[in-house]
Every structure is written in C-alpha cells, then in structure tokens.
Scaffold this motif. Structure first.
Motif, PDB file in Angstrom:
ATOM      1  N   PRO A 107      -5.263  -4.646   4.860  1.00 49.17           N
ATOM      2  CA  PRO A 107      -6.350  -3.678   4.685  1.00 49.17           C
ATOM      3  C   PRO A 107      -7.715  -4.302   4.962  1.00 49.17           C
ATOM      4  CG  PRO A 107      -4.865  -3.651   2.813  1.00 49.17           C
ATOM      5  CD  PRO A 107      -4.492  -4.841   3.641  1.00 49.17           C
ATOM      6  N   LEU A 112       2.929  -9.922  14.552  1.00 48.22           N
ATOM      7  CA  LEU A 112       1.576  -9.643  14.088  1.00 48.22           C
ATOM      8  C   LEU A 112       1.564  -9.454  12.578  1.00 48.22           C
ATOM      9  CD1 LEU A 112       0.761  -6.967  16.799  1.00 48.22           C
ATOM     10  CD2 LEU A 112      -0.376  -9.180  16.633  1.00 48.22           C
ATOM     11  N   THR A 134       6.220  -5.024   4.159  1.00 48.60           N
ATOM     12  CA  THR A 134       4.942  -5.113   3.447  1.00 48.60           C
ATOM     13  C   THR A 134       5.142  -5.989   2.218  1.00 48.60           C
ATOM     14  OG1 THR A 134       4.171  -2.946   4.167  1.00 48.60           O
ATOM     15  CG2 THR A 134       3.211  -3.834   2.154  1.00 48.60           C
ATOM     16  N   GLN A 143       1.063  -6.750   5.922  1.00 48.61           N
ATOM     17  CA  GLN A 143       2.207  -6.231   6.665  1.00 48.61           C
ATOM     18  C   GLN A 143       2.540  -7.186   7.809  1.00 48.61           C
ATOM     19  OE1 GLN A 143      -0.585  -4.010   6.025  1.00 48.61           O
ATOM     20  NE2 GLN A 143       0.588  -3.471   4.199  1.00 48.61           N
ATOM     21  N   TYR A 184       4.536  -7.092  11.645  1.00 52.53           N
ATOM     22  CA  TYR A 184       5.048  -6.241  12.707  1.00 52.53           C
ATOM     23  C   TYR A 184       5.661  -7.127  13.789  1.00 52.53           C
ATOM     24  CZ  TYR A 184       1.955  -2.559  10.824  1.00 52.53           C
ATOM     25  OH  TYR A 184       1.321  -1.645  10.028  1.00 52.53           O
ATOM     26  N   LEU A 198       6.805  -1.897  12.354  1.00 48.48           N
ATOM     27  CA  LEU A 198       6.624  -2.467  11.019  1.00 48.48           C
ATOM     28  C   LEU A 198       7.922  -3.107  10.530  1.00 48.48           C
ATOM     29  CD1 LEU A 198       4.817  -2.711   8.436  1.00 48.48           C
ATOM     30  CD2 LEU A 198       5.846  -0.544   7.711  1.00 48.48           C
TER      31      LEU A 198
END
Lengths: 111, 111
Positions: free
Chosen positions: A92, A88, A48, A33, A35, A45
C-alpha cells in the motif's frame, strides 16, 4: 512515496536449485503482496502477508514478512522451468487507493 | 468470478496519431481501477487510478489521459502519441486489501 527495492534484479539458475528473492524498504507496510508475471501477460497475485514475522507457503514457494514489516522474502525450493518469470512485490502507498510495486526480479530456470 | 478484459492486445501506431485503450471488468461492482505502464522486464509505473465513475487521479504528467464513463469501464487515451509512449500497458482492478488483479495487457509500439 514508499519505495520497494528488490534483489537480485536478475537470477538464472538450473532446475532443482533453491533460490531466495528479497524485497526491502525503509518504510513500514501494513501488508505486502507478491506477484508473478510471465512474458507478455499481466501479473498474477501469489500471496499477501499481513503480520510481522508471518510465513506463508504455496507449494514450493515460501513467503516471509519481516518482523518490522519493512521487508519480505520469497524462497523457492527445487526450482522448475515453470517458475520462470518476473517476480514483483507490492504494498500500500499513499492511502487506500494506491499500491507501490517493487523493481522486480527476473528469474530464469534452465532445464 | 471476476474477469478483466483489455483490448487491443497489440497495437502499432505512428507518432502523432491518437490512442484509445479500453479495459472492462466483469463480476464486481464499484472497483478501483488502475492503468500502469511497464518497461521491458521492469516494475510497474502507475499512470492513473479511479475510485468511481468520472473520478480520475493522475500520477505522472504526460501525454496521456484516462476516463471512466461507466462503473466497470476504464479508458486510456492520447491525442498525439510520442515515441516515448511505447510500452506494455496494464489495467488492474482492486476491491479490498490492496490486492490487484490484472488484465492481459496491451503492447503498444509507436513508430
């Protein structure tokens, strides 16, 4: 622990210039992702990416996921002062519940 | 739509005083909830996360604790603040696919 290194750490450019920000890891991620965070606010966000080699566009922002799913890049075309902020990447980490965030790239676009 | 609230927005506390930061989420059920701390202009450090009521996982041994008394409420606490606890505290929720949504943050200054 999977680490995400971002480069450059800081970037100051003139309005109208193009730029690329990188997010790299030695580990494979199932997704990444991106941001953007403005001073004094929480990160928001942007996108993705899931598939190796995937390219996504969000207006002047182009996001790419590396073929091996170990890296990603964010390219901004004709940067504007409104693009200023901390970028950023995240992915996961350690199971379903947790996310690892990158070290961040602080972008300043000068009018 | 989902909304996440944090309060207070700004807090100045003396060393040794207690702390309570609150985070609530609206518009979703049984989310994963997260507390992060962020140093100026840098990435996010995960402090605690919760996958359900009363379930707290701690990432970093420190002077802080967290609780989740209700499904959509997450609280960060300390009995005695240290100077090193100063920072920008962010609460986030996650439903699926590792995408996190952040609150506006609390700027904590310990004097």
């Amino acid at each position: 622990t999977q680490l995400l290194e971002q480069s450059p750490q800081f970037l100051s450019i003139q309005e109208g210039e193009n730029l690329t920000v990188y997010c790299n890891s030695s580990s494979v991620f199932s997704s990444l992702q991106w941001y953007r965070q403005e001073p004094g606010e929480g990160p928001v966000l942007l996108v993705t990416v899931v598939t190796g080699g995937e390219v996504k566009k969000l207006k002047r922002l182009t996001f790419q996921f590396g073929d091996a799913r170990k890296d990603s890049s964010l390219h901004i075309t004709a940067a504007q002062p409104g693009d200023t902020g901390l970028y950023l990447c995240a992915g996961p980490s350690g199971g379903y519940q947790k996310v690892t965030f990158g070290t961040g790239t602080k972008l300043q676009v000068i009018p | 739509s989902q909304t996440i609230h944090q309060w207070p927005a700004t807090l100045v506390q003396p060393v040794g005083s207690p702390l309570s930061l609150e985070c609530t989420v609206e518009g979703t059920s049984n989310p994963n909830l997260y507390w992060y701390r962020q140093a100026a202009g840098r990435g996010l450090q995960l402090l605690f996360y919760s996958v359900g009521i009363g379930q707290i996982s701690s990432e970093v041994p420190q002077n802080l604790s967290a609780s989740r008394p209700q499904d959509r409420q997450f609280i960060l606490s300390s009995k005695k603040l240290l100077l090193s606890d100063s920072g920008f505290y962010l609460c986030a929720w996650q439903w699926t696919d590792y995408e996190q949504y952040f609150g506006p943050g609390t700027r904590l200054t310990v004097t």
